[in-house]
Design an enzyme around this catalytic site. Structure first.
Site: not given
Length: 409
Positions: A26, A141, A192, A220, A248, A251, A280-281, A366
């Site tokens: 990549r 799943s 996606s 998405h 999220t 996007k 996590t902060t 992917t």
């Protein structure tokens, strides 16, 4: 063999060489987004630069450059500073975090919500924690669930993968398991890489029939579907059917971060036990402010959504008319099947060099080997002329290189 710095370096070099040989290495274009000119960006190559049209952004509506979002972030930066000051448990729980969670919960018609630093983290941390909190839970799943969901279930022995969007396969697997065991069905709404949409009503019906909890990844879809823009579950009237809805800000919101929404007790359980949240902060207040401003726009962005769907439909129609190998897609994601990693990279490089069109090749892991593709994401700001130029360039290249034109859809 005694390991030395040279041995370690040689080991990694062999791995990288194998990726390059397979066409899976990549390389990233160096882009400079131009505020106010989406979907244009400047491509930097050494000392030179040129303007390109970006066709693979997940900033689906251009909200990353929306003036209301920018103004909210600018104000937040100078009002509250750059960082949050720590984890939510120590010093990083702020008013803007709480307000954003309240708005997200209401948007998804849930009692509560919880912020994470990314969509990946929200999936991985939530699913791993749910499994840990439900001893003997059997997980179902979808075969094409995102890597972050898979990571949350990694190594879990009581997991069954059902064929993508195949409700007969899902029911067969549900029926074959212990009826009294806790169960969890995990799926996405919009996938996606293929642009397919899950049959949410049927999944909810099966969950009720077999006593399963439901987990829906809407990353998405949030901002893009439904009367309030809250996703496919909003569009289909199915928000009440899913115990946890995950989303999220990276996007359609145009910023960064992730979240889950659900019942108060369920969200409290994740908040209290998920290491990916506890240690996590917290999300910088400036990002939370941007997400909140974006949410305010997305609730009523009916025109933006309509224009995006129009351009996606137009692009699909033009590709189909040209006989290009379009994969079937019901959503705003338009995948063009190429097959072969080297060929996929070659098409991408040619478009960038000759037509100033930027679209990254999608390769393994992917997508499966042999299913390499270009993943096109038309936005409301991609013009008809841009679509014509893209399709014309692809049509010319397919002819010149004698690439297969069989239509998949």
């Amino acid at each position: 063999m005694t390991w030395t710095p040279e041995n370690y370096a040689a080991h990694f070099a062999v791995d990288i060489d194998a990726l390059k040989k397979d066409g899976r290495y990549r390389s990233f274009a160096v882009l400079e987004r131009i505020c106010g000119e989406f979907p244009h960006a400047m491509l930097h190559e050494g000392e030179s630069a040129k303007k390109v049209v970006v066709w693979c952004s997940n900033d689906y509506l251009g909200m990353g450059q929306n003036p209301l979002v920018l103004n909210a972030m600018d104000e937040a930066l100078f009002k509250w500073g750059a960082g949050s000051g720590g984890t939510r448990n120590i010093g990083g729980n702020t008013l803007i975090h709480t307000k954003l969670e309240q708005e997200l919960a209401a948007w998804h018609k849930k009692e509560a919500a919880l912020l994470f630093n990314s969509g990946y983290m929200s999936n991985e941390a939530t699913l791993a924690t749910l499994i840990r909190l439900l001893p003997g839970c059997i997980v179902f799943s979808d075969a094409k669930n995102h890597a972050s969901m898979i990571a949350g279930m990694k190594g879990y022995p009581h997991k069954h993968v059902f064929k993508h969007n195949d409700l007969d396969d899902l029911e067969a697997k549900l029926a074959a398991t212990e009826p009294d065991a806790p169960k969890l069905i995990a799926c996405e709404s919009v996938y996606s890489m293929d642009g397919t949409i899950a049959p949410l009503a049927k999944i909810v019906a099966l969950a009720k029939k077999y006593g399963a909890m439901t987990y829906l990844d809407e990353v998405h879809a949030v901002g893009l579907y439904g009367p309030n823009g809250a996703g496919i579950a909003d569009r289909d009237g199915m928000q009440d059917g899913f115990d946890i809805i995950e989303g999220t800000f990276g996007k359609a919101f145009g910023v960064a971060g992730g979240y889950i929404a659900g019942s108060r007790i369920l969200i409290d359980a994740i908040r209290s036990h998920a290491p990916g949240f506890i240690f996590t902060t917290s999300l910088p207040p400036v990002l939370a402010a941007g997400a909140l401003a974006s949410l305010g726009v997305l609730k009523n962005a009916h025109d933006l959504r309509a224009r995006q769907q129009r351009q996606a439909k137009r692009l699909r129609g033009k590709l189909r008319a040209a006989g290009l190998p379009l994969l079937p897609s019901e959503s705003h994601i338009v995948p063009l099947l190429i097959g072969g990693a080297h060929c996929c990279r070659g098409v991408s490089d040619w478009l960038l060099e000759n037509k100033s069109i930027y679209v990254q090749p999608i390769n393994y892991p992917t997508v499966a080997v042999g299913e390499e593709r270009l993943r096109l994401t038309p936005s409301p700001l991609h013009t008809d002329a841009m679509i014509d130029e893209l399709v014309g360039a692809l049509d010319y290249l397919w002819t010149q290189q004698h690439l297969p034109r069989q239509m998949v859809a």
